[in-house]
Design a protein around this motif. Structure first.
Motif, PDB file in Angstrom:
ATOM      1  N   VAL A  51      22.153  -3.690   3.960  1.00 51.99           N
ATOM      2  CA  VAL A  51      22.121  -2.223   3.293  1.00 51.99           C
ATOM      3  C   VAL A  51      21.409  -2.518   1.916  1.00 51.99           C
ATOM      4  N   ASN A  52      21.436  -3.637   1.209  1.00 57.82           N
ATOM      5  CA  ASN A  52      20.585  -3.870   0.253  1.00 57.82           C
ATOM      6  C   ASN A  52      19.309  -4.683   0.514  1.00 57.82           C
ATOM      7  N   ARG A  53      18.116  -4.648   0.046  1.00 57.38           N
ATOM      8  CA  ARG A  53      16.952  -5.351   0.512  1.00 57.38           C
ATOM      9  C   ARG A  53      16.017  -5.193  -0.617  1.00 57.38           C
ATOM     10  N   PRO A  54      16.350  -5.588  -1.837  1.00 59.02           N
ATOM     11  CA  PRO A  54      15.911  -5.522  -3.026  1.00 59.02           C
ATOM     12  C   PRO A  54      14.266  -5.942  -3.005  1.00 59.02           C
ATOM     13  N   ASN A  55      14.036  -7.328  -2.453  1.00 60.82           N
ATOM     14  CA  ASN A  55      12.847  -7.965  -2.394  1.00 60.82           C
ATOM     15  C   ASN A  55      11.782  -7.026  -1.576  1.00 60.82           C
ATOM     16  N   ALA A  56      12.244  -6.564  -0.399  1.00 61.24           N
ATOM     17  CA  ALA A  56      11.296  -5.740   0.634  1.00 61.24           C
ATOM     18  C   ALA A  56      11.082  -4.439   0.030  1.00 61.24           C
ATOM     19  N   ASP A  57      12.203  -3.777  -0.472  1.00 57.66           N
ATOM     20  CA  ASP A  57      11.901  -2.389  -1.153  1.00 57.66           C
ATOM     21  C   ASP A  57      11.022  -2.544  -2.346  1.00 57.66           C
ATOM     22  N   ALA A  58      11.145  -3.509  -3.090  1.00 58.79           N
ATOM     23  CA  ALA A  58      10.366  -3.599  -4.360  1.00 58.79           C
ATOM     24  C   ALA A  58       8.705  -3.705  -3.971  1.00 58.79           C
ATOM     25  N   ALA A  59       8.448  -4.564  -2.792  1.00 60.78           N
ATOM     26  CA  ALA A  59       7.368  -4.523  -2.347  1.00 60.78           C
ATOM     27  C   ALA A  59       6.644  -3.245  -1.945  1.00 60.78           C
ATOM     28  N   SER A  60       7.733  -2.656  -1.056  1.00 61.49           N
ATOM     29  CA  SER A  60       7.195  -1.361  -0.620  1.00 61.49           C
ATOM     30  C   SER A  60       6.877  -0.419  -1.848  1.00 61.49           C
ATOM     31  N   ASN A  61       7.708  -0.256  -2.889  1.00 61.75           N
ATOM     32  CA  ASN A  61       7.512   0.507  -3.886  1.00 61.75           C
ATOM     33  C   ASN A  61       5.960   0.178  -4.705  1.00 61.75           C
ATOM     34  N   ARG A  62       5.829  -1.219  -4.932  1.00 58.48           N
ATOM     35  CA  ARG A  62       4.507  -1.553  -5.463  1.00 58.48           C
ATOM     36  C   ARG A  62       3.310  -1.093  -4.517  1.00 58.48           C
ATOM     37  N   PHE A  63       3.208  -1.257  -3.259  1.00 60.46           N
ATOM     38  CA  PHE A  63       2.269  -0.921  -2.331  1.00 60.46           C
ATOM     39  C   PHE A  63       2.001   0.603  -2.267  1.00 60.46           C
ATOM     40  N   LEU A  64       3.181   1.453  -2.502  1.00 54.05           N
ATOM     41  CA  LEU A  64       2.906   2.761  -2.313  1.00 54.05           C
ATOM     42  C   LEU A  64       2.399   3.436  -3.595  1.00 54.05           C
ATOM     43  N   SER A  65       2.907   2.962  -4.788  1.00 52.80           N
ATOM     44  CA  SER A  65       2.436   3.209  -6.049  1.00 52.80           C
ATOM     45  C   SER A  65       0.839   3.171  -6.283  1.00 52.80           C
ATOM     46  N   HIS A  66       0.220   2.462  -5.481  1.00 53.21           N
ATOM     47  CA  HIS A  66      -1.306   2.510  -5.477  1.00 53.21           C
ATOM     48  C   HIS A  66      -2.021   3.515  -4.721  1.00 53.21           C
ATOM     49  N   LEU A  67      -1.260   4.243  -4.061  1.00 56.95           N
ATOM     50  CA  LEU A  67      -1.680   5.226  -3.009  1.00 56.95           C
ATOM     51  C   LEU A  67      -1.558   6.579  -3.276  1.00 56.95           C
ATOM     52  N   VAL A  68      -2.247   7.701  -2.633  1.00 57.24           N
ATOM     53  CA  VAL A  68      -2.149   9.009  -2.639  1.00 57.24           C
ATOM     54  C   VAL A  68      -2.299   9.198  -0.978  1.00 57.24           C
ATOM     55  N   ASP A  69      -1.986  10.579  -0.915  1.00 61.10           N
ATOM     56  CA  ASP A  69      -1.990  11.249   0.557  1.00 61.10           C
ATOM     57  C   ASP A  69      -1.411   9.970   1.453  1.00 61.10           C
ATOM     58  N   VAL A  70      -0.198   9.714   1.283  1.00 63.79           N
ATOM     59  CA  VAL A  70       0.561   8.498   2.292  1.00 63.79           C
ATOM     60  C   VAL A  70       1.126   9.373   3.405  1.00 63.79           C
ATOM     61  N   LYS A  71       1.045   8.858   4.493  1.00 65.90           N
ATOM     62  CA  LYS A  71       1.449   9.324   5.629  1.00 65.90           C
ATOM     63  C   LYS A  71       2.476   8.292   6.231  1.00 65.90           C
TER      64      LYS A  71
END
Length: 265
Positions: A51-71
């Protein structure tokens, strides 16, 4: 001309001091290096969904923060069942093909009994490590979640291909197990994202493979592609305060040398 010889020896030495200051403070940023985002959370066994996955979610948030027009494709609108090749409209203008055998599984709760499950919604792509993602047009960034990687003692690899190059990356799927009673790779969750830094690194195909004697079954979900944000240009860097004395000394030596040269002419 003999009187100017000491000045000739002095000028190159002072320039070397200044060059050292510049080299320390303006070290070049590597050009053409892929930017990697990775995080993994240890599993609780093949029958338990994290249910809790802090490491994976943090990596996802960092990755997506660099992008626009995400699909993002979460497989919720695809019929459950097994496919040899799965064509997916990830948006109105973008499509991908998952090439290789796999199945859309539907598990609203729990796992499939082997540690694999969706990360959002009810569905995910259940596959072996040998499959490919064919992209309709070149992309700069791709990221995804995966469950249950590494329980066959192998590491997942990704090969990014375009018309001229192929770059292979190894995903270090070795979580630190909290105790020896549970194989914490069973049910584990990781996120992996990669961003190309130059247009020559954009890719049109991603090949999933493995390093090890056997392959690995895993769950694949929330595949994202996007364009990289273009930020404002960075301001020019100044010599840090701690090195101002060295810079002043270098220019001071140059000034003294020039003054001696004029005086002795």
């Amino acid at each position: 001309m003999a009187n100017s010889e000491p000045v000739k020896k002095l000028l190159p030495q002072s320039l070397m001091v200044l060059s050292a200051v510049v080299a320390v403070n303006w070290s070049p940023t590597p050009v053409g290096a892929l930017q990697i985002f990775f995080g993994q959370d240890a599993g609780l066994g093949k029958d338990t969904r994290l249910v809790n996955r802090p490491n994976a979610d943090a990596a996802s948030n960092r990755f997506l923060s660099h992008l626009v027009d995400v699909k993002t494709e979460d497989f919720e609108n695809i019929r459950s069942g097994c496919y040899d090749d799965l064509f997916v409209n990830i948006s109105k203008t973008d499509s991908i093909t998952l090439q290789g055998k796999g199945c859309i599984r539907n598990f609203p709760t729990g796992t499939n009994g082997a540690g694999r499950y969706p990360l959002s919604g009810k569905k995910y792509w259940d596959t072996f490590s040998n499959f490919s993602i064919i992209l309709e047009q070149p992309v700069a960034a791709l990221g995804f979640y995966a469950t249950d990687i590494g329980d066959f003692n192998s590491h997942l690899t990704l090969t990014l291909k375009n018309n001229t190059t192929a770059t292979t990356l190894t995903i270090p799927s070795t979580p630190n197990c909290p105790n020896g009673s549970v194989n914490c790779q069973d049910g584990s969750v990781l996120y992996f994202g990669v961003i190309a830094q130059t247009a020559s690194e954009f890719f049109t195909e991603v090949i999933f493979g493995n390093v090890g004697k056997t392959g690995d079954f895993f769950g694949f979900d929330n595949l994202s592609i996007g364009r990289v944000k273009i930020g404002p240009p960075s301001p020019p860097k100044a010599i840090p305060e701690g090195n101002s004395a060295l810079a002043t000394l270098a220019f001071g030596v140059l000034g003294v040398g020039y003054h001696l040269l004029l005086k002795r002419k």
